[in-house]
Design a protein around this motif. Structure first.
Motif, PDB file in Angstrom:
ATOM      1  N   PHE A 128       1.198  -1.118  -0.115  1.00  0.00           N
ATOM      2  CA  PHE A 128       0.215   0.194   0.366  1.00  0.00           C
ATOM      3  C   PHE A 128       1.167   1.544   0.070  1.00  0.00           C
ATOM      4  N   ASP A 130       0.455   5.353   0.420  1.00  0.00           N
ATOM      5  CA  ASP A 130      -0.476   6.893  -0.136  1.00  0.00           C
ATOM      6  C   ASP A 130       0.394   8.410   0.202  1.00  0.00           C
ATOM      7  N   GLU A 175      -4.260   6.958  -2.713  1.00  0.00           N
ATOM      8  CA  GLU A 175      -3.787   5.657  -2.527  1.00  0.00           C
ATOM      9  C   GLU A 175      -3.538   4.734  -4.054  1.00  0.00           C
ATOM     10  N   VAL A 177      -2.692   0.528  -4.811  1.00  0.00           N
ATOM     11  CA  VAL A 177      -2.007  -0.945  -3.639  1.00  0.00           C
ATOM     12  C   VAL A 177      -1.646  -2.064  -5.127  1.00  0.00           C
ATOM     13  N   ASN A 252      -5.421  -6.380   4.989  1.00  0.00           N
ATOM     14  CA  ASN A 252      -5.767  -5.101   5.725  1.00  0.00           C
ATOM     15  C   ASN A 252      -4.904  -5.037   6.711  1.00  0.00           C
ATOM     16  N   SER A 255      -2.927  -2.723   4.753  1.00  0.00           N
ATOM     17  CA  SER A 255      -3.716  -0.643   5.243  1.00  0.00           C
ATOM     18  C   SER A 255      -2.410  -1.009   6.454  1.00  0.00           C
TER      19      SER A 255
END
Length: 442
Positions: A128, A130, A175, A177, A252, A255
């Protein structure tokens, strides 16, 4: 007797026609012989699908699918119009369209291995990335500037994902991924690819800040989190609108690792699963953290990734391509000028348009750098190139000239960006490439 005409192959998209005058040549062979860039990562052996084409006209004028092609078509669920150029022989006029134009598109082909409907569990690395303070940046700048910055941002941080055999899973606002290993690969390789992609992103962002965003009075800062684990992957959703979905705690957690950067003012954080997937001493590590994420009953140990302890050849090559190929025609011209000065007799081997030859050169070089993340195809690809060059009259004596001319051109193009690590990486890569190709020359 009436004159027998040779078939014509028409390449849509570039509006180029070539005469098919060798019945023993495949469509891929014809592309290469006529200096038309045509990806063929496995060297035209039917082991990959990068040379795929769509037949627009003249389907009946091609040889039937070979066994290799049939197996590929069934596995990837192709319709009859899609063929492998390395397996096709021409019997009459055909109109074709190359379906994979750039090396970066190769990674998207992994999506064809994802099941429809019920998801499969696969071990993958998840990244991830950002943009920090994006809301403040959006308020303080006009919409068009922000759109431009975002497009550049997504391009330069997307490339390292694709360079390293990853797939861009999705964009979520500010963001991005990336997934590594959705079509297989060892745990060590997938985690190394993800870490290399993260470091490539960091270098690309620094370049963007110093070169392109100065005029906007902006400075982008990012946070990256990487994790490894088993997740469920499939094309899920409404029967008429299915899309790629990745479900499971590892994604998850990735992130949350990315978000944890904000608390510790970090740039790249990796999980313990990533850290332990590579041999001890691989990573250059900064700070270490222990935290408990929401929903977890256990503590998670995180590591600040600073780099690789030893020079990573692929990372150095990847980060230098943008500098080398800012002007591809100029790069090729400088290279061939050096070659012809050192070995004037070589000029006679190039009977066609040198500008097209130059574009084929940079296409080939960029493709090899991309292929380093998929070594299962690299050896056969270099064998194909070696045999092709041998047919053109290239001998073993020519390769030292090629090697020295290429290194001199690379150093000139890199200029101030040239570093001992970059030189070491390019020398190592080019020595390997030329040694592999020389095996097939006299």
């Amino acid at each position: 007797m009436p004159e027998v005409k040779n078939p014509i192959i028409t390449y849509t998209g570039i509006s180029q026609k070539i005469v098919y005058d060798d019945a023993d040549s495949t469509i891929l062979d014809c592309s290469i012989a006529n200096q038309i860039p045509h990806l063929h990562e496995c060297g035209g052996n039917g082991r990959c699908s990068t040379c795929r084409i769509r037949i627009l006209e003249g389907h009946s004028n091609l040889s039937p699918r070979t066994l290799k092609e049939q197996q590929m078509a069934e596995f990837r669920r192709w319709d009859p119009s899609i063929r492998l150029a390395c397996q096709c022989y021409v019997k009459g006029d055909v109109d074709i369209q190359r379906l994979v134009w750039t090396s970066s598109e190769i990674n998207k082909l992994q999506l064809e291995t994802i099941p429809e409907g019920e998801a499969e569990e696969r071990a993958i690395a998840i990244l991830f990335c950002d943009i920090r303070n994006f809301t403040k940046m959006a308020i303080e700048n006009n919409t068009f500037d922000i759109a431009h910055v975002l497009n550049r941002f997504y391009t330069i941080i997307g490339d390292p994902i694709l360079f390293n055999n990853g797939v861009i899973y999705q964009y979520i606002g500010d963001e991005i991924v990336g997934l590594f290993g959705i079509s297989g690969g060892t745990r060590e390789k997938n985690c190394r690819d993800a870490a290399r992609a993260a470091l490539g992103m960091y270098y690309a962002i620094e370049h963007l800040n110093h070169m392109e965003l100065v005029d906007f009075d902006l400075r982008i800062k990012t946070g990256i989190g990487i994790n490894f684990g088993k997740a469920f992957i499939g094309h899920l959703g409404h029967p008429k609108h299915k899309q790629l979905a990745v479900v499971g705690d590892p994604i998850n957690t990735a992130s949350r690792i990315q978000a944890y950067n904000k608390e510790v003012d970090g740039r790249i954080l990796i999980s313990e699963a990533i850290f332990k997937s590579l041999p001890e001493g691989t990573f250059e590590i900064g700070r270490e953290f222990t935290t408990q994420f929401a929903g977890h009953e256990h503590n998670s140990k995180l590591y600040e990734l600073k780099g690789f302890q030893e020079t990573d050849m692929q990372l150095e090559l990847q980060r230098s391509l943008e500098y080398l190929f800012t002007n591809k025609d100029e790069f090729a011209e400088k290279f061939y000028t050096r070659v012809f000065e050192k070995a004037p007799g070589v000029r006679a081997l190039f009977k066609k348009n040198m500008q097209d030859q130059g574009r084929l050169l940079t296409h080939m070089l960029g493709g090899i750098v991309y292929s380093l993340s998929r070594p299962e195809h690299l050896e056969t690809g270099l064998a194909f190139l070696g045999k092709s060059h041998a047919r053109y009259g290239v001998t073993k004596d020519h390769y030292p000239v090629v090697l020295s001319s290429m290194m001199e051109t690379i150093q000139e193009q890199l200029g101030d960006e040239c570093s001992p690590k970059l030189i070491e990486a390019w020398e190592k890569a080019l020595l390997y490439i030329t040694n592999e190709m020389k095996k097939y020359t006299n």
